[in-house]
Design a protein around this motif. Structure first.
Motif, PDB file in Angstrom:
ATOM      1  N   LEU A  66      -9.344  -2.949  20.013  1.00 30.46           N
ATOM      2  CA  LEU A  66     -10.045  -1.889  19.281  1.00 30.46           C
ATOM      3  C   LEU A  66     -10.475  -2.357  17.897  1.00 30.46           C
ATOM      4  O   LEU A  66     -10.734  -1.539  17.006  1.00 30.46           O
ATOM      5  CB  LEU A  66      -9.148  -0.649  19.162  1.00 30.46           C
ATOM      6  N   ASP A  67     -10.546  -3.674  17.717  1.00 32.39           N
ATOM      7  CA  ASP A  67     -10.986  -4.284  16.457  1.00 32.39           C
ATOM      8  C   ASP A  67     -10.114  -3.861  15.283  1.00 32.39           C
ATOM      9  O   ASP A  67     -10.591  -3.765  14.143  1.00 32.39           O
ATOM     10  CB  ASP A  67     -12.451  -3.924  16.163  1.00 32.39           C
ATOM     11  N   GLN A  68      -8.842  -3.586  15.572  1.00 34.45           N
ATOM     12  CA  GLN A  68      -7.874  -3.185  14.552  1.00 34.45           C
ATOM     13  C   GLN A  68      -8.415  -2.033  13.697  1.00 34.45           C
ATOM     14  O   GLN A  68      -8.224  -1.987  12.484  1.00 34.45           O
ATOM     15  CB  GLN A  68      -7.472  -4.378  13.679  1.00 34.45           C
ATOM     16  N   ASP A  69      -9.065  -1.106  14.358  1.00 32.93           N
ATOM     17  CA  ASP A  69      -9.595   0.094  13.712  1.00 32.93           C
ATOM     18  C   ASP A  69      -8.539   1.199  13.842  1.00 32.93           C
ATOM     19  O   ASP A  69      -8.305   1.694  14.952  1.00 32.93           O
ATOM     20  CB  ASP A  69     -10.895   0.508  14.397  1.00 32.93           C
ATOM     21  N   PRO A  70      -7.907   1.618  12.745  1.00 30.65           N
ATOM     22  CA  PRO A  70      -6.834   2.613  12.847  1.00 30.65           C
ATOM     23  C   PRO A  70      -7.296   3.963  13.357  1.00 30.65           C
ATOM     24  O   PRO A  70      -6.534   4.670  14.008  1.00 30.65           O
ATOM     25  CB  PRO A  70      -6.283   2.700  11.417  1.00 30.65           C
ATOM     26  N   LEU A  71      -8.552   4.332  13.081  1.00 29.84           N
ATOM     27  CA  LEU A  71      -9.053   5.601  13.597  1.00 29.84           C
ATOM     28  C   LEU A  71      -9.209   5.536  15.114  1.00 29.84           C
ATOM     29  O   LEU A  71      -8.853   6.480  15.824  1.00 29.84           O
ATOM     30  CB  LEU A  71     -10.393   5.956  12.954  1.00 29.84           C
ATOM     31  N   GLU A  72      -9.730   4.414  15.632  1.00 27.84           N
ATOM     32  CA  GLU A  72      -9.851   4.262  17.079  1.00 27.84           C
ATOM     33  C   GLU A  72      -8.469   4.257  17.733  1.00 27.84           C
ATOM     34  O   GLU A  72      -8.299   4.794  18.835  1.00 27.84           O
ATOM     35  CB  GLU A  72     -10.606   2.973  17.410  1.00 27.84           C
ATOM     36  N   MET A  73      -7.484   3.665  17.065  1.00 28.45           N
ATOM     37  CA  MET A  73      -6.119   3.655  17.604  1.00 28.45           C
ATOM     38  C   MET A  73      -5.565   5.074  17.656  1.00 28.45           C
ATOM     39  O   MET A  73      -4.882   5.461  18.615  1.00 28.45           O
ATOM     40  CB  MET A  73      -5.217   2.771  16.737  1.00 28.45           C
ATOM     41  N   SER A  74      -5.879   5.872  16.653  1.00 22.45           N
ATOM     42  CA  SER A  74      -5.436   7.264  16.635  1.00 22.45           C
ATOM     43  C   SER A  74      -6.105   8.046  17.765  1.00 22.45           C
ATOM     44  O   SER A  74      -5.452   8.820  18.475  1.00 22.45           O
ATOM     45  CB  SER A  74      -5.773   7.899  15.283  1.00 22.45           C
ATOM     46  N   LYS A  75      -7.394   7.836  17.967  1.00 23.35           N
ATOM     47  CA  LYS A  75      -8.111   8.517  19.047  1.00 23.35           C
ATOM     48  C   LYS A  75      -7.569   8.080  20.408  1.00 23.35           C
ATOM     49  O   LYS A  75      -7.497   8.879  21.345  1.00 23.35           O
ATOM     50  CB  LYS A  75      -9.596   8.228  18.932  1.00 23.35           C
ATOM     51  N   PHE A  76      -7.187   6.819  20.515  1.00 24.51           N
ATOM     52  CA  PHE A  76      -6.602   6.308  21.761  1.00 24.51           C
ATOM     53  C   PHE A  76      -5.265   6.994  22.041  1.00 24.51           C
ATOM     54  O   PHE A  76      -5.013   7.445  23.172  1.00 24.51           O
ATOM     55  CB  PHE A  76      -6.417   4.794  21.656  1.00 24.51           C
ATOM     56  N   ALA A  77      -4.406   7.088  21.027  1.00 29.73           N
ATOM     57  CA  ALA A  77      -3.102   7.733  21.200  1.00 29.73           C
ATOM     58  C   ALA A  77      -3.268   9.193  21.585  1.00 29.73           C
ATOM     59  O   ALA A  77      -2.604   9.689  22.507  1.00 29.73           O
ATOM     60  CB  ALA A  77      -2.278   7.608  19.912  1.00 29.73           C
ATOM     61  N   ASN A  78      -4.169   9.900  20.898  1.00 29.56           N
ATOM     62  CA  ASN A  78      -4.402  11.307  21.213  1.00 29.56           C
ATOM     63  C   ASN A  78      -5.062  11.471  22.578  1.00 29.56           C
ATOM     64  O   ASN A  78      -4.811  12.444  23.290  1.00 29.56           O
ATOM     65  CB  ASN A  78      -5.273  11.950  20.132  1.00 29.56           C
ATOM     66  N   GLY A  79      -5.897  10.500  22.946  1.00 26.10           N
ATOM     67  CA  GLY A  79      -6.524  10.547  24.260  1.00 26.10           C
ATOM     68  C   GLY A  79      -5.512  10.414  25.376  1.00 26.10           C
ATOM     69  O   GLY A  79      -5.567  11.132  26.381  1.00 26.10           O
ATOM     70  N   LEU A  80      -4.556   9.505  25.220  1.00 26.50           N
ATOM     71  CA  LEU A  80      -3.488   9.356  26.209  1.00 26.50           C
ATOM     72  C   LEU A  80      -2.672  10.643  26.323  1.00 26.50           C
ATOM     73  O   LEU A  80      -2.254  11.029  27.422  1.00 26.50           O
ATOM     74  CB  LEU A  80      -2.567   8.194  25.835  1.00 26.50           C
ATOM     75  N   SER A  81      -2.450  11.300  25.194  1.00 29.14           N
ATOM     76  CA  SER A  81      -1.719  12.568  25.211  1.00 29.14           C
ATOM     77  C   SER A  81      -2.467  13.612  26.035  1.00 29.14           C
ATOM     78  O   SER A  81      -1.867  14.342  26.835  1.00 29.14           O
ATOM     79  CB  SER A  81      -1.510  13.071  23.778  1.00 29.14           C
ATOM     80  N   MET A  82      -3.794  13.672  25.875  1.00 30.59           N
ATOM     81  CA  MET A  82      -4.587  14.625  26.650  1.00 30.59           C
ATOM     82  C   MET A  82      -4.604  14.250  28.131  1.00 30.59           C
ATOM     83  O   MET A  82      -4.567  15.128  28.998  1.00 30.59           O
ATOM     84  CB  MET A  82      -6.014  14.674  26.102  1.00 30.59           C
TER      85      MET A  82
END
Length: 336
Positions: free
Chosen positions: A308-324
């Motif tokens: 994710l190119d070490q993008d913290p916002l993309e990592m946050s969206k990924f974590a929240n996406g897995l939750s959904m």
């Protein structure tokens, strides 16, 4: 919708000397709370009476509460006040019997361990991006702050803490999302506004947001949150990050001092706050990480973060996406 990486602001205010908690109470008629809409009979009919403790709660003049549906429950099904994640048994050591006459106990074991490590570090890039594209959510999505630039401003961090606190209760995700949005709408994500509110006002705000079942304990916890943030962090939770020395374990221990926000709430908080506290990235809560393993993405967070190119916002969206994905039981959509 694509989100641009957040502009992270540095807040370097010194730790304030702790102040004693405020005991000032204001009446419901205070002008600090403006009720945005009347409670509808349909919303009133969604939830059963509160069983939460009323440590500082006065009577609410006979307000009746009705049952609430239990479908699509957020991660808080484990219990109340900072539910802990499930303990996943790792099994035994896998050690077998010792065989006499062999040069080593486990011939070829080193090669097997190396192969397993390589498998664990493999990331399915298309699936990781699919989680973000189809299920990813930026922090504070579906709230009045969603259209603002995501930064480490004090009100943003406080909003994330409130979001984690309310969503760590065993209440349907839609109701907790509505409650978080309403709390932000009336301005309680700003420490000054929250500090001026009375218990009665906070309880009414939660009720109007559909958070009936735990509105009493929630009102108490929001009051305790003000006391902690004002008293220990000079009104700014960014000072918690400074006090932790950018250490996630220390920051986790400190954030769990918030009443009503335990292990589960801390996980939900870090899923979001890593977007503006890059030192906390990469992070994915334990249950969502298990989902990542189930759908074949892998569990190597460093490898996923690199993808994710070490993008913290993309990592946050990924974590929240897995939750959904987990909440909506959409694992098959990712595996396909």
């Amino acid at each position: 919708m694509k989100h641009q990486p957040p502009k992270v602001e540095d807040y370097n205010s010194e730790d304030a000397t702790p102040k004693p908690p405020s005991t000032e109470k204001r009446k419901r008629g205070s002008k600090n709370y403006k009720q945005s809409q009347e409670q509808t009979p349909e919303l009133e009919a969604q939830q059963p009476p509160s069983k939460a403790a009323k440590s500082e709660a006065p009577a609410e003049n006979g307000d009746a509460e009705e049952p609430e549906p239990e479908d699509n429950v957020e991660d808080g099904e484990d219990g109340e006040d900072g539910q802990k994640d499930e303990d996943y048994d790792e099994g035994d050591d896998g050690q077998g019997e010792e065989y006499e006459g062999q040069e080593g106990e486990y011939e070829g074991q080193g090669e097997e361990d190396e192969e397993e490590d390589q498998q664990n570090s493999t990331v399915d890039e298309p699936k990781a991006h699919k989680v973000i594209e189809e299920f990813g959510r930026a922090p504070l999505d579906r709230t009045p702050l969603a259209n603002k630039t995501l930064t480490a401003a004090p009100e943003m961090i406080l909003a994330m803490a409130i979001d984690a606190m309310l969503k760590s209760r065993p209440i349907s995700h839609d109701l907790t999302q509505r409650a978080v949005s309403h709390v932000i709408e009336v301005g309680y994500h700003e420490i000054q506004n929250l500090g001026k509110s009375s218990w009665e006002e906070r309880a009414m705000v939660l009720k109007d947001g559909g958070y009936n079942r735990y509105r009493e304990q929630g009102a108490t916890n929001l009051g305790n949150l003000v006391d902690l943030v004002d008293g220990k962090y000079d009104g700014d939770l960014n000072n918690l990050l400074k006090k932790s020395g950018n250490n996630r374990d220390k920051a986790r221990s400190l954030i769990k001092e918030i009443k009503g926000l335990g292990d589960l709430g801390a996980d939900l908080f870090f899923n979001n706050v890593q977007s503006v506290w890059p030192a906390m990235a990469p992070f994915v809560d334990a249950r969502s990480l298990q989902t990542a393993e189930q759908v074949g993405i892998g569990t190597d967070l460093d490898a996923i973060y690199a993808e994710l190119d070490q993008d913290p916002l993309e990592m946050s969206k990924f974590a929240n996406g897995l939750s959904m994905v987990r909440l909506e039981k959409k694992q098959g959509a990712i595996e396909a």
